[in-house]
Design an enzyme around this catalytic site. Structure first.
Site, PDB file in Angstrom:
ATOM      1  N   ASN A  21       0.816  -1.209   0.000  1.00  0.00           N
ATOM      2  CA  ASN A  21       0.000   0.000   0.000  1.00  0.00           C
ATOM      3  C   ASN A  21       0.859   1.273   0.000  1.00  0.00           C
ATOM      4  O   ASN A  21       2.055   1.206  -0.248  1.00  0.00           O
ATOM      5  CB  ASN A  21      -1.011   0.004   1.136  1.00  0.00           C
ATOM      6  N   ARG A  22       0.238   2.407   0.278  1.00  0.00           N
ATOM      7  CA  ARG A  22       0.867   3.695  -0.019  1.00  0.00           C
ATOM      8  C   ARG A  22       1.483   4.378   1.190  1.00  0.00           C
ATOM      9  O   ARG A  22       0.967   4.277   2.301  1.00  0.00           O
ATOM     10  CB  ARG A  22      -0.169   4.640  -0.638  1.00  0.00           C
ATOM     11  N   HIS A  43      -0.873 -10.335  -2.662  1.00  0.00           N
ATOM     12  CA  HIS A  43      -1.651  -9.546  -3.614  1.00  0.00           C
ATOM     13  C   HIS A  43      -2.341 -10.416  -4.673  1.00  0.00           C
ATOM     14  O   HIS A  43      -2.381 -10.051  -5.850  1.00  0.00           O
ATOM     15  CB  HIS A  43      -0.746  -8.500  -4.267  1.00  0.00           C
ATOM     16  N   SER A  44      -2.911 -11.537  -4.258  1.00  0.00           N
ATOM     17  CA  SER A  44      -3.673 -12.348  -5.219  1.00  0.00           C
ATOM     18  C   SER A  44      -4.980 -11.658  -5.579  1.00  0.00           C
ATOM     19  O   SER A  44      -5.616 -11.036  -4.737  1.00  0.00           O
ATOM     20  CB  SER A  44      -3.980 -13.735  -4.636  1.00  0.00           C
ATOM     21  N   TYR A  45      -5.338 -11.794  -6.853  1.00  0.00           N
ATOM     22  CA  TYR A  45      -6.633 -11.326  -7.335  1.00  0.00           C
ATOM     23  C   TYR A  45      -7.512 -12.559  -7.448  1.00  0.00           C
ATOM     24  O   TYR A  45      -7.209 -13.474  -8.222  1.00  0.00           O
ATOM     25  CB  TYR A  45      -6.520 -10.723  -8.731  1.00  0.00           C
ATOM     26  N   GLU A  62      -6.336  -7.734   0.846  1.00  0.00           N
ATOM     27  CA  GLU A  62      -4.946  -7.659   1.298  1.00  0.00           C
ATOM     28  C   GLU A  62      -4.902  -7.390   2.793  1.00  0.00           C
ATOM     29  O   GLU A  62      -5.353  -6.345   3.251  1.00  0.00           O
ATOM     30  CB  GLU A  62      -4.226  -6.533   0.553  1.00  0.00           C
ATOM     31  N   GLN A  76      -7.261  -4.341   3.005  1.00  0.00           N
ATOM     32  CA  GLN A  76      -7.485  -3.524   1.820  1.00  0.00           C
ATOM     33  C   GLN A  76      -8.329  -4.339   0.859  1.00  0.00           C
ATOM     34  O   GLN A  76      -7.914  -5.404   0.404  1.00  0.00           O
ATOM     35  CB  GLN A  76      -6.142  -3.147   1.167  1.00  0.00           C
ATOM     36  N   HIS A  85       3.467  -0.015  -2.706  1.00  0.00           N
ATOM     37  CA  HIS A  85       3.869  -1.427  -2.768  1.00  0.00           C
ATOM     38  C   HIS A  85       5.382  -1.628  -2.879  1.00  0.00           C
ATOM     39  O   HIS A  85       5.854  -2.461  -3.656  1.00  0.00           O
ATOM     40  CB  HIS A  85       3.184  -2.116  -3.962  1.00  0.00           C
ATOM     41  N   ASP A  89     -11.340   0.587  -3.141  1.00  0.00           N
ATOM     42  CA  ASP A  89      -9.882   0.515  -3.021  1.00  0.00           C
ATOM     43  C   ASP A  89      -9.540   1.142  -1.677  1.00  0.00           C
ATOM     44  O   ASP A  89      -8.919   2.192  -1.601  1.00  0.00           O
ATOM     45  CB  ASP A  89      -9.220   1.259  -4.194  1.00  0.00           C
TER      46      ASP A  89
HETATM   47  C1  BGC Z   1      -4.026  -0.887  -4.475  1.00  0.00           C
HETATM   48  C2  BGC Z   1      -4.505  -0.251  -5.739  1.00  0.00           C
HETATM   49  C3  BGC Z   1      -3.473  -0.466  -6.796  1.00  0.00           C
HETATM   50  C4  BGC Z   1      -3.270  -1.930  -6.978  1.00  0.00           C
HETATM   51  C5  BGC Z   1      -2.200  -2.199  -7.970  1.00  0.00           C
HETATM   52  C6  BGC Z   1      -3.857  -2.345  -4.741  1.00  0.00           C
HETATM   53  O1  BGC Z   1      -3.355  -2.966  -3.606  1.00  0.00           O
HETATM   54  O2  BGC Z   1      -4.911  -0.682  -3.410  1.00  0.00           O
HETATM   55  O3  BGC Z   1      -4.723   1.125  -5.552  1.00  0.00           O
HETATM   56  O4  BGC Z   1      -3.822   0.129  -7.995  1.00  0.00           O
HETATM   57  O5  BGC Z   1      -2.924  -2.524  -5.767  1.00  0.00           O
HETATM   58  O6  BGC Z   1      -2.376  -3.421  -8.509  1.00  0.00           O
END
Ligand code: BGC
Length: 346
Positions: free
Chosen positions: A78-79, A177-179, A311, A283, A104, A249
Site C-alpha cells: 500500500n501507499r 496480492h492475489s486477485y 490484502e 485492503q 507497494h 480501493d
Molecule cells: C491498491 C490499488 C493499486 C493496486 C495495484 C492495490 O493494492 O490498493 O490502488 O492500484 O494494488 O495493482
C-alpha cells in the site's frame, strides 16, 4: 513437490515453479520470482477444480506486469504519502511510483525480485521463500530478511506465514496480492460475488488514496459489508470515496481479535473463501485498474473488475499517521503475520 523451470531472468538466473498439492486434490503453484502464487485450483460444489487467481502464463508477464498479480508486496504494501517518513528523528525518502506517492515497495518491490526457495521440509505441501532486501533499497533503512511460508493444508486453506527481521530500525508491512475470482472463469467480473467484511470502519482517503487519518463508520454507506453484499450493488454509487478509488480501493479497520475477518461467496460455483488474519487492516481492491490490457493465463484479457484483492496488512501510510497501529521494526524484533484463505463450498 513438483518443481519446474518457469523461465529465465535477463541475468541468466532460473525462476522455478513449485506445485503444492494437498490430500483433497487442491493445487497451488508458486514461483520464486516475487514469491508469487501463479495458480490456485479449488473445488466448486460439484467437485470441479478451477483456478481462482489471476496471473500470467509466462515469466515475462510477471516481469512486465504492473498489477502485482499473486505476488508478495513489500516492504510496505500500500501507499506512503509522498514516499516520505521519519523514524527516530531521521528523514527517509522512498521511491515515488504512484503519482506523488510510494506504492507497494517502490519500482522494484518484493514482487519484482527473485526469492530463495526452500521446498518440502516435513510438510510436502509447504514452501518457504526468503528474500533479503539491502539497506537503502527503494529508500528504506536497514537490511531486512523476510521469510514467507505458503502451506496448502488438507482443509483447502492457503496459509501464509511471514517472519521478518532487520538490522536497523525500519518499517515492514508486507501483504499477499492475489486477485481472486471464484467463478471458475476469468471472463466473468467479480461484481456478483457476495462479500462480507467484519469491520465497522474504513480509513477514508484523499484523491491520491492516502488516508486522511480519520476512521469513518461504514453504516449507511456503500462501504457497509457487515452483512454479505454483492460487490456490484453499490460500487457505482455517487460517493466521494468510491470516486477516489474508481470503485472499492480502501482499508477496512478490522476488530483486532485474530480470526475470521471476511467471506467471499460466488453462488453459481458455490465457492466460498473465508479470510482469517491477525492484521489490523484489510485492503479491499475491486480490480478497478484492470482494463483489458493485461493478457493473462490461457490468453484471457483481464477486463475491468474481473478479480479482487483482499490484502491483509496494517493501514496505509502508518509511518505518517501516529494514531494508526505502527509497523516499525527494530533489530532484535521479529515481524510476524499469519493469514489464511480458506476455500469451501455451500
Ligand atoms: C491498491 C490499488 C493499486 C493496486 C495495484 C492495490 O493494492 O490498493 O490502488 O492500484 O494494488 O495493482
Amino acid at each position: 513437490m513438483k518443481t519446474t523451470v518457469f523461465g529465465k531472468l535477463p541475468d541468466g538466473r532460473e525462476v522455478h515453479q513449485y506445485t503444492l498439492e494437498n490430500r483433497s486434490g487442491a493445487v497451488a503453484q508458486v514461483i520464486d520470482y516475487g514469491a508469487t502464487v501463479t495458480s490456485l485450483k479449488v473445488p466448486d460444489r460439484n467437485g470441479r477444480m478451477d483456478d481462482v487467481v489471476l496471473g500470467y502464463d509466462s515469466l515475462q508477464g510477471y516481469m512486465e506486469g504492473t498489477a502485482y498479480f499473486g505476488a508478495i508486496v513489500g516492504r510496505y504494501g500500500n501507499r506512503i504519502g509522498k514516499g516520505r517518513f521519519s523514524l527516530d528523528g531521521k528523514d527517509y525518502q522512498l521511491t515515488i511510483n504512484d503519482g506523488e506517492n510510494h506504492l507497494h515497495g517502490g519500482k522494484i518491490g518484493f514482487n519484482k525480485v527473485l526469492w530463495e526457495a526452500k521446498p518440502g521440509g516435513a510438510d510436502e505441501a509447504s514452501l518457504l521463500l526468503q528474500y533479503t532486501s539491502r539497506d537503502g533499497e527503494e529508500g528504506y533503512p536497514g537490511t531486512v530478511t523476510l521469510k514467507v511460508t505458503y502451506t496448502l493444508t488438507d482443509n483447502n486453506e492457503l496459509r501464509i506465514d511471514y517472519d521478518g527481521t532487520t538490522d536497523k530500525a525500519t518499517v515492514l508491512n508486507p501483504t499477499q496480492h492475489s486477485y481472486f475470482n471464484l467463478s471458475g472463469s476469468f471472463e466473468n467480473t467479480i461484481l456478483d460475488h457476495l462479500l462480507m467484511i467484519d469491520a465497522d470502519g474504513i480509513t477514508p482517503v484523499d484523491k491520491g488514496l492516502i488516508p486522511t487519518g480519520q476512521i469513518a463508520d461504514v453504516a449507511d454507506s456503500p462501504m457497509d459489508f457487515r452483512r454479505p453484499m454483492a460487490i456490484g450493488a453499490h460500487i457505482d454509487d455517487r460517493n466521494e470515496q468510491l470516486a477516489f478509488g474508481k470503485g472499492y480501493d480502501h482499508n477496512w479497520v478490522l476488530k483486532g481479535s485474530a480470526g475470521k475477518v471476511a467471506e467471499l461467496y460466488e453462488a453459481d460455483s458455490g465457492r466460498m473463501m473465508t479470510v482469517f488474519t491477525d492484521q489490523p487492516g484489510l485492503q479491499f481492491y475491486s480490480g478497478n485498474f484492470l482494463d483489458g490490457s493485461a493478457i493473462g493465463k490461457n490468453g484471457v484479457s483481464y477486463k475491468h473488475r474481473s478479480g479482487l484483492c483482499l490484502e491483509t496488512q496494517a493501514f496505509p501510510d502508518t509511518p505518517n499517521k501516529p494514531q494508526f497501529p505502527q509497523v516499525t521494526l527494530r533489530p532484535g524484533q521479529t515481524y510476524r503475520q499469519t493469514t489464511i484463505y480458506q476455500f469451501s463450498t455451500k
